[in-house]
Design a protein around this motif. Structure first.
Motif: not given
Length: 250
Positions: A7, A12-13, A23, A27, A197, A199, A218, A239-240
């Motif tokens: 990740l 992303v997070l 997010a 996770v 994963v 962006d 994403v 998105d995630l």
């Protein structure tokens, strides 16, 4: 069979110090499955320790050993090769390189140094490169997203020094295959058993696909409309949270 998920972190997070919607829960769901998770980032304004601490503060259940940063990879490279760096880095990153011998530098380390990326510092780096010092960099990312805007990352300055000194930089973060391999080897899996994963369609997604991983782009963070056309072999999700809901339904 998928055994590991890599990740990207920023975009992303979280973004601008806030976890992206869903997010943290996404996770947690991945952590609860029989998957090895690794959190990989090129960020060069924070130490590895700070990256881990911020993730914990935002509610992500992440162990320090799951975090892989490009600056940490550069430090390991410097130590392995006995190099003395000229550190063209952000002030907040200096603790990552504490204890290294920086006298009479014989290598240039370039990151997102913000205001330090001025003529004086770049020219000093250029002089070292012309005398044979290698150029080590976190990555070739063109830009990053902050405060809702895109800002120059280290990549354009890497290219400028490469052009001026007629050399090729050694990239020790994404999109370098070695960075992905280190995270995969730590997880004990082969590339075809991993999913990346991110962006960033170039440094996260296309690079992972080239190495043999699955990849998902994403549409958060630095994503821009049409980026997915640059990596047709990748999945693309909002998105995630959307990816986890689709790929790993409860």
């Amino acid at each position: 069979m998928l055994k590991a998920v890599l990740l990207d972190i920023s975009g992303v997070l979280h973004e601008d110090g806030r976890a992206l919607p869903g997010a943290v829960e996404a996770v947690a769901r991945l952590q609860a499955r029989d998957l090895a998770l690794r959190f990989v980032t090129n960020t060069s304004r924070k130490t590895s320790e700070r990256v881990h601490a911020e993730l914990r503060e935002l509610g992500f259940a992440v162990a320090a050993e799951q975090v892989f940063t490009a600056p940490a990879a550069i430090r390991a490279h410097l130590l392995a090769h006995g190099l003395r760096p000229y550190l063209l880095i952000h002030p907040d990153l200096e603790p990552e390189f504490a204890g290294l011998d920086t006298s009479e530098p014989d290598a240039v380390v370039l990151g997102d140094a913000a205001e330090r990326l001025d003529y004086r510092h770049l020219d000093a780096a250029f002089g070292l490169l012309r005398r044979g010092a290698p150029l080590l960099t976190v990555g070739t990312n063109r830009y990053f997203r902050q405060g809702g805007e895109l800002h120059l990352d280290a990549g354009p300055f890497v290219r400028a020094l490469e052009y001026a000194a007629d050399i090729e930089a050694t990239v020790l973060g994404k999109p370098a295959a070695g960075f992905f391999r280190a995270a995969l080897e730590d997880a004990g899996v082969e590339p075809h058993e991993g999913l990346m994963v991110g962006d960033d369609v170039e440094c996260d997604v296309a690079a992972a696909l080239e190495l043999g991983l699955e990849a998902c782009l994403v549409r958060s963070g630095k994503y821009r409309d049409g980026d997915e056309t640059q990596a047709p072999g990748a999945a693309c999700e909002a998105d995630l949270a959307a990816l986890v809901a689709c790929r790993f339904p409860e």
